[in-house]
Design an enzyme around this catalytic site. Structure first.
Site, PDB file in Angstrom:
ATOM      1  N   ASN A   1      -6.344   3.624  -5.110  1.00 50.63           N
ATOM      2  CA  ASN A   1      -6.665   2.315  -4.560  1.00 50.63           C
ATOM      3  C   ASN A   1      -7.681   1.570  -5.432  1.00 50.63           C
ATOM      4  OD1 ASN A   1      -6.230   0.331  -2.693  1.00 50.63           O
ATOM      5  ND2 ASN A   1      -7.602   1.187  -1.162  1.00 50.63           N
TER       6      ASN A   1
ATOM      7  N   GLY B   1       5.886  -1.797  -4.710  1.00 51.23           N
ATOM      8  CA  GLY B   1       5.895  -3.064  -3.978  1.00 51.23           C
ATOM      9  C   GLY B   1       7.290  -3.503  -3.606  1.00 51.23           C
TER      10      GLY B   1
ATOM     11  N   ALA C   1      -0.009  -3.074   3.448  1.00 54.91           N
ATOM     12  CA  ALA C   1       1.345  -2.565   3.192  1.00 54.91           C
ATOM     13  C   ALA C   1       1.323  -1.230   2.452  1.00 54.91           C
ATOM     14  CB  ALA C   1       2.171  -3.587   2.421  1.00 54.91           C
ATOM     15  N   GLY C   2       0.458  -1.100   1.468  1.00 58.20           N
ATOM     16  CA  GLY C   2       0.363   0.151   0.718  1.00 58.20           C
ATOM     17  C   GLY C   2      -0.131   1.297   1.583  1.00 58.20           C
ATOM     18  N   ASP C   3      -1.101   1.017   2.429  1.00 61.28           N
ATOM     19  CA  ASP C   3      -1.608   2.045   3.337  1.00 61.28           C
ATOM     20  C   ASP C   3      -0.549   2.441   4.363  1.00 61.28           C
ATOM     21  OD1 ASP C   3      -4.071   2.086   2.059  1.00 61.28           O
ATOM     22  OD2 ASP C   3      -4.923   0.574   3.388  1.00 61.28           O
TER      23      ASP C   3
END
Length: 175
Positions: free
Chosen positions: A29, A90, A119-121
């Site tokens: 991150n 993504g 969104a990534g989490d």
């Protein structure tokens, strides 16, 4: 990035998790506003080496490894000893490599992307939930992609209980 004591705490948490027999996942991150790539590499590379599962995005890999193509990312992470590498791409989907096979899944179609925050989490949570429940790499990636797609369809990272239920009822059935 926040402080040396925060970094030491993360390192100690990883050590304790391994001592307890837990699987450790790590998502670097990287945030360029918090530190430069050189400092980030010096802190993050040793942590990545201790992870069982690495969840990493293209932006993170560019800052940490200086590469952003899949082949180079996999090579760099394998050299560090990662057992399972999950590359978040993504709107291009995601891919994973477990040392034997590589699986790639396209992104889920989203009618209207409202906000990418979280969104990534959400992807990471969905992937790990599937993987730790015994799903195949493909199933776990698919679950992560669905969770990430559901997240971008809401404003911010706060949603109502009704929105949560609508988004995650199909995902719960997969588990």
């Amino acid at each position: 990035a926040l402080s040396p004591t925060c970094a030491a705490t993360v390192e100690r948490a990883i050590e304790l998790a391994h001592a307890a027999g837990a699987v450790v996942s790590f998502d670097p991150n990287y945030r360029p506003t918090l530190w430069n790539p050189v400092k980030a590499r010096s802190v993050l590379l040793p942590l990545i080496q201790k992870a069982d599962i690495l969840l990493i995005g293209h932006e993170d890999s560019q800052a940490i490894f200086g590469v952003d193509d899949e082949e180079s990312i996999v090579r760099a992470t394998v050299e560090l000893g990662c057992k399972l590498v999950v590359l978040k791409r993504g709107d291009q989907g995601a891919c994973a490599w477990d040392g034997k096979i590589r699986v790639s899944i396209p992104a889920e179609h989203v009618e209207e992307a409202i906000d990418p925050v979280g969104a990534g989490d959400a992807f990471g949570a969905g992937f790990l939930a599937g993987w730790l429940h015994g799903s195949t790499l493909e199933e776990a990636l698919s679950l992560g992609i669905r969770a990430g797609a559901a997240t971008v369809m809401t404003a911010g990272d706060y949603i109502s209980q009704e929105q949560f239920s609508q988004m995650f009822t199909p995902i719960r059935r997969l588990l």
